[in-house]
Write an enzyme that holds these catalytic residues in place. Structure first.
Site, mmCIF file in Angstrom:
data_model
loop_
_atom_site.group_PDB
_atom_site.id
_atom_site.type_symbol
_atom_site.label_atom_id
_atom_site.label_comp_id
_atom_site.label_asym_id
_atom_site.label_seq_id
_atom_site.Cartn_x
_atom_site.Cartn_y
_atom_site.Cartn_z
ATOM 1 N N LYS A 125 0.801 -1.226 0.000
ATOM 2 C CA LYS A 125 0.000 0.000 0.000
ATOM 3 C C LYS A 125 0.837 1.283 0.000
ATOM 4 C CE LYS A 125 -1.778 -2.111 3.449
ATOM 5 N NZ LYS A 125 -2.376 -2.584 4.668
ATOM 6 N N VAL A 152 -6.159 -2.673 -1.927
ATOM 7 C CA VAL A 152 -7.422 -2.214 -1.341
ATOM 8 C C VAL A 152 -8.374 -3.403 -1.243
ATOM 9 C CG1 VAL A 152 -9.317 -0.554 -1.528
ATOM 10 C CG2 VAL A 152 -7.097 0.011 -2.517
ATOM 11 N N GLU A 209 -2.088 -4.627 11.658
ATOM 12 C CA GLU A 209 -0.779 -4.290 11.099
ATOM 13 C C GLU A 209 0.283 -4.492 12.180
ATOM 14 O OE1 GLU A 209 -0.211 -3.044 7.765
ATOM 15 O OE2 GLU A 209 -2.205 -3.873 7.663
ATOM 16 N N LYS A 224 -5.533 3.432 1.714
ATOM 17 C CA LYS A 224 -6.490 2.854 0.749
ATOM 18 C C LYS A 224 -7.362 3.950 0.125
ATOM 19 C CE LYS A 224 -6.305 -1.435 3.331
ATOM 20 N NZ LYS A 224 -6.821 -2.139 4.500
ATOM 21 N N GLY A 321 -5.896 -11.346 4.974
ATOM 22 C CA GLY A 321 -5.767 -12.800 5.073
ATOM 23 C C GLY A 321 -4.787 -13.348 4.047
HETATM 24 N N1 HSE Z 1 -4.564 -4.365 8.968
HETATM 25 C C1 HSE Z 1 -5.350 -4.353 7.775
HETATM 26 C C2 HSE Z 1 -6.807 -4.517 8.167
HETATM 27 C C3 HSE Z 1 -4.903 -5.472 6.864
HETATM 28 O O1 HSE Z 1 -7.082 -4.727 9.348
HETATM 29 O O2 HSE Z 1 -7.683 -4.371 7.328
HETATM 30 C C4 HSE Z 1 -5.254 -5.272 5.428
HETATM 31 O O3 HSE Z 1 -4.738 -4.093 4.881
#
Ligand code: HSE
Length: 340
Positions: A125, A152, A209, A224, A321
């Protein structure tokens, strides 16, 4: 035969490798798609280059022990940039660590791949959000494709939906749940659980993250939103243009009060066309229960496109995932295969 070089071989890279291994026969039979992985370079797990192809099962086994450099008969010790430049890959799969402040080191990997005339597929990203317009120009200059569906909402096809299926519409607004961790937290707080307790569970489940601030302070959703603004709206925006508030200020009492009003708090990422430009935000919003976004719970993501010809179109699906994000890369690889 598509020749692939992996830059980064963590959860997402291994997710793609597992899919490729599992679906090798079907991909060939259904799409005439064949691949060979010629190189892997991962900062922690080591590197291997073998121009006539590496065996994926062996690679996955070695990656589990951080011993990719011990791949028999392969050249070891190359860093990411050396791997990109030296390998005979025609597609670089860039899935290294994401940094949404500087985009590095992935931004340098992106540029090296495109400048070497290699297609680039990525879920990264940081550089995509910060430098998309320049990167698209660099890809065009070198006659190669840059595909980034998985940046995204993972493999849920939001960018392909816009580029292919909604083409011809004017998109006047995009709004959605772009971060699974915060949606998981808000959904569970509504059930009476504490913020800290649910965040811990999200970390254990692997949604969050590496630094959870990226999720709970809205930085991940902001990246995003920037990609959507640049890709869907063709807008030139920077980090400072996005009005960002995370969910750390939301208390159980706020959630209860919203419930009494027939509403539900969601962390909403939004880009609205305004005049010649766009307005972009990430902030907790009280969403009416009749809004399709209100019923999206847990770590699931969703995005509503507001269009002139179709009205509102909402897509719901996984936003994180191993397999779900790995699939986004497969989708991009197949697009390159089909369109080359
Ligand atoms: N940490 C992000 C989330 C992972 O919780 O959506 C995907 O970008």
């Amino acid at each position: 035969m598509q020749k692939l070089a992996f830059i980064g071989f963590g959860v997402v890279g291994q997710g793609l490798a597992e899919i490729l291994l599992k679906k090798k026969k079907e991909l060939k039979a259904n799409f005439g798609y064949e691949f060979s992985v010629v190189a892997v370079s991962d900062f922690n797990k080591g590197s291997a280059l073998k121009q006539d192809g590496l065996d994926l099962s062996t690679l996955l086994e070695l990656a589990g022990d951080n011993k990719i450099s011990e791949y028999p008969g392969a050249e070891a010790g190359l860093n990411a940039l050396e791997t990109i430049r030296k390998s005979n890959a025609d597609v670089v799969v860039e899935v290294s660590y994401t940094n949404i402040e500087t985009g590095e080191p992935a931004h340098s990997h992106f540029k090296a791949a495109l400048e070497a005339g290699k297609h680039l597929v990525t879920t990264n990203k940081g550089p995509t959000a910060l430098f998309l317009r320049d990167l698209v120009a660099l890809a065009a200059k070198n006659g190669v494709q840059l595909r980034y569906e998985g940046t995204v909402v993972a493999g849920t096809p939001v960018l392909n939906l816009n580029d292919l299926c909604l083409a011809g519409n004017e998109v006047t607004e995009i709004r959605g749940i772009l971060n699974g961790t915060t949606n998981f937290i808000l959904t569970n707080m509504e059930k009476g659980r504490s913020y800290e307790n649910v965040l811990k569970e999200a970390q254990e489940l692997g949604y969050a993250e590496a630094k959870p601030d990226a999720d709970v302070e809205g930085w991940d959703a902001l990246a995003k939103v920037m990609i959507l603004a640049k890709s869907v709206m063709r807008a030139d925006i920077s980090v400072e243009d996005v009005d960002r508030t995370g969910i750390t200020g939301i208390k159980l009492e706020d959630i209860e009060a919203a419930k009494k009003e027939g509403k539900r708090y969601k962390l909403i990422g939004k880009v609205t066309r305004e005049g010649g430009g766009v307005r972009a935000s990430v902030r907790p919003e009280k969403v009416d229960l009749t809004d399709p976004l209100a019923s999206v719970g847990g770590a699931t993501n969703a995005l509503t496109f507001v269009t002139d010809l179709l009205g509102e179109v909402t897509i719901v699906g996984p936003g994180a995932g191993r397999v779900e994000t790995g699939f986004s890369l497969l989708a991009d690889l197949l697009t390159i295969h089909r369109t080359q």
